[in-house]
Design a protein around this motif. Structure first.
Motif, PDB file in Angstrom:
ATOM      1  N   THR A 176       0.859  -1.185   0.000  1.00 50.61           N
ATOM      2  CA  THR A 176       0.000   0.000   0.000  1.00 50.61           C
ATOM      3  C   THR A 176       0.893   1.231   0.000  1.00 50.61           C
ATOM      4  OG1 THR A 176      -1.494  -1.255   1.398  1.00 50.61           O
ATOM      5  CG2 THR A 176      -1.874   1.124   1.283  1.00 50.61           C
ATOM      6  N   ILE A 177       0.425   2.298  -0.637  1.00 54.21           N
ATOM      7  CA  ILE A 177       1.168   3.559  -0.540  1.00 54.21           C
ATOM      8  C   ILE A 177       0.694   4.256   0.731  1.00 54.21           C
ATOM      9  CG2 ILE A 177       1.787   5.720  -1.679  1.00 54.21           C
ATOM     10  CD1 ILE A 177       1.150   4.348  -4.349  1.00 54.21           C
ATOM     11  N   GLU A 178       1.615   4.546   1.605  1.00 51.87           N
ATOM     12  CA  GLU A 178       1.311   5.161   2.904  1.00 51.87           C
ATOM     13  C   GLU A 178       0.504   6.444   2.647  1.00 51.87           C
ATOM     14  OE1 GLU A 178       1.903   8.200   5.710  1.00 51.87           O
ATOM     15  OE2 GLU A 178       3.156   8.135   3.899  1.00 51.87           O
ATOM     16  N   PRO A 179      -0.557   6.711   3.437  1.00 47.17           N
ATOM     17  CA  PRO A 179      -1.508   7.785   3.109  1.00 47.17           C
ATOM     18  C   PRO A 179      -0.886   9.165   2.841  1.00 47.17           C
ATOM     19  CG  PRO A 179      -2.388   6.438   4.865  1.00 47.17           C
ATOM     20  CD  PRO A 179      -1.015   5.906   4.585  1.00 47.17           C
ATOM     21  N   ASN A 180       0.050   9.619   3.673  1.00 48.46           N
ATOM     22  CA  ASN A 180       0.645  10.941   3.411  1.00 48.46           C
ATOM     23  C   ASN A 180       1.420  10.950   2.108  1.00 48.46           C
ATOM     24  OD1 ASN A 180      -0.342  12.186   5.711  1.00 48.46           O
ATOM     25  ND2 ASN A 180       1.373  11.408   6.958  1.00 48.46           N
ATOM     26  N   THR A 181       2.121   9.832   1.876  1.00 46.69           N
ATOM     27  CA  THR A 181       2.882   9.710   0.629  1.00 46.69           C
ATOM     28  C   THR A 181       1.929   9.710  -0.553  1.00 46.69           C
ATOM     29  OG1 THR A 181       4.567   8.433   1.801  1.00 46.69           O
ATOM     30  CG2 THR A 181       4.532   8.235  -0.602  1.00 46.69           C
ATOM     31  N   ARG A 182       0.827   8.988  -0.407  1.00 52.72           N
ATOM     32  CA  ARG A 182      -0.134   8.895  -1.507  1.00 52.72           C
ATOM     33  C   ARG A 182      -0.780  10.250  -1.793  1.00 52.72           C
ATOM     34  NH1 ARG A 182      -4.706   5.794   0.448  1.00 52.72           N
ATOM     35  NH2 ARG A 182      -5.308   7.894   1.087  1.00 52.72           N
ATOM     36  N   ASP A 183      -1.168  10.970  -0.745  1.00 57.39           N
ATOM     37  CA  ASP A 183      -1.803  12.279  -0.955  1.00 57.39           C
ATOM     38  C   ASP A 183      -0.836  13.258  -1.617  1.00 57.39           C
ATOM     39  OD1 ASP A 183      -3.997  11.186   0.184  1.00 57.39           O
ATOM     40  OD2 ASP A 183      -3.806  12.214   2.124  1.00 57.39           O
ATOM     41  N   ALA A 184       0.411  13.222  -1.160  1.00 57.33           N
ATOM     42  CA  ALA A 184       1.398  14.132  -1.749  1.00 57.33           C
ATOM     43  C   ALA A 184       1.641  13.768  -3.208  1.00 57.33           C
ATOM     44  CB  ALA A 184       2.706  14.067  -0.961  1.00 57.33           C
ATOM     45  N   ALA A 185       1.677  12.477  -3.496  1.00 55.71           N
ATOM     46  CA  ALA A 185       1.889  12.026  -4.884  1.00 55.71           C
ATOM     47  C   ALA A 185       0.725  12.503  -5.752  1.00 55.71           C
ATOM     48  CB  ALA A 185       2.017  10.506  -4.946  1.00 55.71           C
ATOM     49  N   ALA A 186      -0.500  12.328  -5.254  1.00 55.71           N
ATOM     50  CA  ALA A 186      -1.669  12.729  -6.037  1.00 55.71           C
ATOM     51  C   ALA A 186      -1.635  14.231  -6.302  1.00 55.71           C
ATOM     52  CB  ALA A 186      -2.950  12.332  -5.301  1.00 55.71           C
ATOM     53  N   ALA A 187      -1.225  14.996  -5.291  1.00 54.79           N
ATOM     54  CA  ALA A 187      -1.183  16.454  -5.471  1.00 54.79           C
ATOM     55  C   ALA A 187      -0.102  16.861  -6.468  1.00 54.79           C
ATOM     56  CB  ALA A 187      -0.934  17.134  -4.120  1.00 54.79           C
ATOM     57  N   ALA A 188       0.948  16.034  -6.579  1.00 53.59           N
ATOM     58  CA  ALA A 188       2.075  16.391  -7.448  1.00 53.59           C
ATOM     59  C   ALA A 188       1.877  15.909  -8.889  1.00 53.59           C
ATOM     60  CB  ALA A 188       3.372  15.809  -6.870  1.00 53.59           C
ATOM     61  N   VAL A 189       0.796  15.179  -9.134  1.00 56.33           N
ATOM     62  CA  VAL A 189       0.612  14.538 -10.437  1.00 56.33           C
ATOM     63  C   VAL A 189       0.747  15.471 -11.657  1.00 56.33           C
ATOM     64  CG1 VAL A 189      -1.291  13.624 -11.850  1.00 56.33           C
ATOM     65  CG2 VAL A 189      -0.467  12.356  -9.892  1.00 56.33           C
ATOM     66  N   PRO A 190       0.273  16.725 -11.590  1.00 55.57           N
ATOM     67  CA  PRO A 190       0.459  17.584 -12.775  1.00 55.57           C
ATOM     68  C   PRO A 190       1.929  17.689 -13.191  1.00 55.57           C
ATOM     69  CG  PRO A 190      -1.075  18.602 -11.238  1.00 55.57           C
ATOM     70  CD  PRO A 190      -0.533  17.382 -10.545  1.00 55.57           C
ATOM     71  N   GLY A 191       2.839  17.511 -12.257  1.00 57.81           N
ATOM     72  CA  GLY A 191       4.269  17.569 -12.584  1.00 57.81           C
ATOM     73  C   GLY A 191       4.722  16.464 -13.525  1.00 57.81           C
ATOM     74  N   LEU A 192       3.911  15.409 -13.655  1.00 59.65           N
ATOM     75  CA  LEU A 192       4.282  14.306 -14.560  1.00 59.65           C
ATOM     76  C   LEU A 192       4.401  14.784 -16.000  1.00 59.65           C
ATOM     77  CD1 LEU A 192       2.003  11.374 -13.300  1.00 59.65           C
ATOM     78  CD2 LEU A 192       4.468  11.646 -12.959  1.00 59.65           C
ATOM     79  N   GLU A 193       3.669  15.843 -16.314  1.00 67.84           N
ATOM     80  CA  GLU A 193       3.692  16.346 -17.692  1.00 67.84           C
ATOM     81  C   GLU A 193       5.077  16.753 -18.146  1.00 67.84           C
ATOM     82  OE1 GLU A 193       0.609  19.145 -19.125  1.00 67.84           O
ATOM     83  OE2 GLU A 193      -0.541  18.399 -17.399  1.00 67.84           O
ATOM     84  N   GLY A 194       5.890  17.209 -17.210  1.00 74.28           N
ATOM     85  CA  GLY A 194       7.210  17.700 -17.595  1.00 74.28           C
ATOM     86  C   GLY A 194       8.260  16.614 -17.752  1.00 74.28           C
ATOM     87  N   LEU A 195       7.917  15.357 -17.431  1.00 75.26           N
ATOM     88  CA  LEU A 195       8.918  14.281 -17.524  1.00 75.26           C
ATOM     89  C   LEU A 195       9.212  13.931 -18.979  1.00 75.26           C
ATOM     90  CD1 LEU A 195       7.658  11.867 -14.723  1.00 75.26           C
ATOM     91  CD2 LEU A 195       9.671  13.364 -14.650  1.00 75.26           C
ATOM     92  N   SER A 196      10.351  13.338 -19.210  1.00 77.48           N
ATOM     93  CA  SER A 196      10.663  12.899 -20.568  1.00 77.48           C
ATOM     94  C   SER A 196       9.913  11.601 -20.861  1.00 77.48           C
ATOM     95  CB  SER A 196      12.161  12.683 -20.743  1.00 77.48           C
ATOM     96  OG  SER A 196      12.552  11.489 -20.097  1.00 77.48           O
ATOM     97  N   ALA A 197       9.543  11.436 -22.129  1.00 75.68           N
ATOM     98  CA  ALA A 197       8.803  10.241 -22.533  1.00 75.68           C
ATOM     99  C   ALA A 197       9.606   8.973 -22.246  1.00 75.68           C
ATOM    100  CB  ALA A 197       8.462  10.322 -24.016  1.00 75.68           C
ATOM    101  N   GLU A 198      10.912   9.059 -22.392  1.00 74.14           N
ATOM    102  CA  GLU A 198      11.742   7.863 -22.190  1.00 74.14           C
ATOM    103  C   GLU A 198      11.653   7.357 -20.747  1.00 74.14           C
ATOM    104  OE1 GLU A 198      12.648  10.618 -23.695  1.00 74.14           O
ATOM    105  OE2 GLU A 198      13.304  10.012 -25.706  1.00 74.14           O
TER     106      GLU A 198
END
Ligand code: ATP
Ligand code: MG
Length: 414
Positions: A176-198
Motif C-alpha cells: 500500500t502507498i502510505e496515506p501521506n505519501t499517496r496524498d502528496a503524490a496525487a497532489a504532485a501529479v500535474p508535474g508528470l507532464e514535464g517528464l521525458s517520454a523515455e
C-alpha cells in the motif's frame, strides 16, 4: 523486522567492496537488492554506494564504464566482465522535478536521505555485516508500505518520476502507498507532464511487466491520474468489461507492449507519445488494424487467407486470442505453418522469371498473375507445384487478354 545476521553477497561484489575499503573508502550495499533480499526475493544484483568519487573508482579498477558519471555512477566490470554499479555517496543540491545537480563528499546517511522510499534506503555493509536504516525501512517492509523518505511533497517536487516509481513498487510487491505519501503524490501529479517520454516509458513497461497483478498496476495509474496525462487512450475501460482485466493479467508480464496495445483505443498514438521504436509503433498499428477481423479457426482456408493478409502481426493476434482463452487459433496457425502452405508470393513454386519465360510480359502483369496464383494456392495448397502453377499462369494470361468478367478474376476454371 529484525535484520538477518548476514546477507549472502556474491563474491564479485565482495571483491569490489574490499578493494574500495582497502583504499580507505567506506562502501555499502544499498537499494533494490538489499530490499528484495529482506523480502525473501532472490536478487544478486547488489548496487554499491561508496565514499570514493567517480575518478577514484575509475583509478582503482582496471575495467570500468562511466554509465552515469554526472550522478556518480560507474560500472565496475568483474573478471567475467559483468557490470556492478558503484555510486558515490551524493546529495542533491538543486532539483527541478526532472534532473538533479549532485554533490559528492557526503556521508552514507546523507546519501540514504536522498533516496526515494524508506524500503529503498536501507544499507548493509558487505564486509562487517552492519546495517543502517535511518528511516525505518524495515518497519515499512513489515507493514508493506511505500513510504517517502522525509517530507513527501518535497520529494515528489524534486523528481516527479518518484510518483510513478511509487506505483511500480506498490504493484510489484502488492504494498500500500502510505496515506501521506499517496496524498502528496496525487497532489504532485500535474508535474508528470514535464517528464521525458523515455523515463515514463521505462516506468510504465517495467511496472506492467513486474507487477504481481498487471491490471492492478493499470488501475493504480488510473486512480493516481497518471493515465490521464500520459496514456489517455487507456482510460475508462475497466467498469464495463471485467474480462479485459483477465487478458491484461495474462499478457502484462509476458508482453507488456502487447498488453498496452490491447488496452489502448489508439495504440499508434499511445506508443508514439511514449517514443517507442518505429517497429513497436508498427506492431501496435497492425494489431489494431486486424484485431476486428479474426478468422474462424475451424476453417483452414480462412486461417490461411488471414495469415497471408496479416503477415507479421499473426503471432501478436494469436497471443491476444490465447489470453482471451482461445487456444484454437494458435493451434490452427501451427498446423498451417507445419503444412508449409504458401502464404506469400515469395513462397510460390514459381517466380517472376518463370512467368516472363512464358511470355506474360513484365512488371504489373507479372505481379498480378503471381497474386492470382497465390490466391489459388491459399485456397488449395496442393496446386503449389511448378507444373500446376505454370499451366494455370498460361491459362490466366490468355483469359486476362480476353478480359474476363471481374468476378472470375484470379479464379482459374478447373
Ligand atoms: P528495481 O529492482 O526495480 O531495479 P531498485 O530499487 O533497484 O528497483 P533502481 O531504479 O535500480 O531501483 O534504483 C536503485 C536505487 O536508487 C533505489 O533503490 C533508490 O534507493 C535509488 N533511486 C533510484 N531512482 C531514484 C529516484 N528517482 N529518486 C530517489 N532515489 C532513487
Ligand atoms: Mg535496480
Amino acid at each position: 523486522m529484525s535484520f538477518p545476521a548476514r546477507l549472502e553477497i556474491p563474491d564479485e561484489v565482495i571483491r569490489i567492496a574490499r578493494k574500495l575499503e582497502a583504499a580507505g573508502f567506506e562502501t555499502w550495499c544499498v537499494g533494490g537488492a538489499v530490499r528484495d533480499n529482506l523480502l525473501g526475493h532472490a536478487n544478486k544484483d547488489f548496487d554499491l554506494a561508496t565514499a570514493a568519487t567517480p575518478p577514484q573508482v575509475r583509478q582503482l579498477f582496471k575495467r570500468t564504464v562511466p554509465i552515469g558519471i554526472e550522478h556518480g555512477t560507474v560500472a565496475v566490470l568483474d573478471r567475467k566482465r559483468q557490470p556492478h554499479e558503484v555510486t558515490t555517496f551524493r546529495r542533491d543540491v538543486t532539483t527541478d522535478g526532472r534532473h538533479a545537480l549532485v554533490e559528492f563528499g557526503v556521508s552514507l546517511e546523507e546519501d540514504l536521505a536522498r533516496r526515494d522510499f524508506t524500503i529503498n534506503a536501507i544499507a548493509y555493509h558487505p564486509l562487517n555485516h552492519e546495517w543502517r536504516d535511518p528511516f525505518d525501512g524495515a518497519a515499512d517492509l513489515d507493514a508493506r508500505l511505500i513510504h517517502a523518505v522525509g517530507e513527501p511533497a518535497d520529494r515528489f517536487r524534486e523528481d516527479y518520476l518518484r510518483i510513478l516509481r511509487a506505483l511500480r513498487f506498490a504493484a510489484k510487491f502488492d504494498f500500500t502507498i502510505e496515506p501521506n505519501t499517496r496524498d502528496a503524490a496525487a497532489a504532485a501529479v500535474p508535474g508528470l507532464e514535464g517528464l521525458s517520454a523515455e523515463r515514463v516509458r521505462e516506468e510504465w513497461f517495467r511496472g506492467l511487466a513486474g507487477a504481481q497483478q498487471p491490471s492492478a498496476f493499470v488501475r493504480l495509474w488510473e486512480e493516481m491520474g497518471a493515465l490521464a496525462i500520459w496514456l489517455p487512450e487507456l482510460r475508462g475501460r475497466q467498469p464495463t468489461e471485467p474480462d479485459q482485466w483477465t487478458v491484461v493479467d495474462r499478457l502484462g508480464s509476458s508482453d507488456a507492449l502487447l498488453a498496452t496495445v490491447y488496452l489502448s483505443s489508439d495504440p499508434e498514438a499511445t506508443l508514439t507519445r511514449l517514443k517507442c521504436s518505429n517497429a513497436d509503433v508498427e506492431r501496435g498499428r497492425a494489431v489494431k488494424r486486424f484485431r476486428s477481423s479474426m478468422p474462424e479457426p475451424e476453417s483452414a482456408m480462412e486461417v490461411r487467407r488471414w495469415m497471408s493478409r496479416v503477415g507479421d502481426a499473426v503471432d501478436d493476434l494469436v497471443a491476444l486470442s490465447a489470453s482471451a482463452g482461445g487456444s484454437e487459433l494458435g493451434e490452427a496457425v501451427r498446423k498451417v505453418r507445419a503444412s508449409g502452405a504458401p502464404l506469400a508470393v515469395a513462397e510460390l513454386a514459381v517466380n517472376g522469371s518463370d512467368l516472363m519465360a512464358l511470355g506474360i510480359g513484365e512488371g504489373p502483369a507479372i505481379g498480378r498473375v503471381l497474386r492470382q496464383l497465390l490466391d489459388a494456392a491459399i485456397e488449395d495448397p496442393t496446386v503449389n507445384t511448378r507444373d500446376l502453377l505454370l499451366k494455370r499462369a498460361a491459362d490466366l494470361a490468355t483469359s486476362t487478354s480476353r478480359s474476363p468478367p471481374p468476378d472470375r478474376e484470379g479464379r482459374g476454371a478447373e
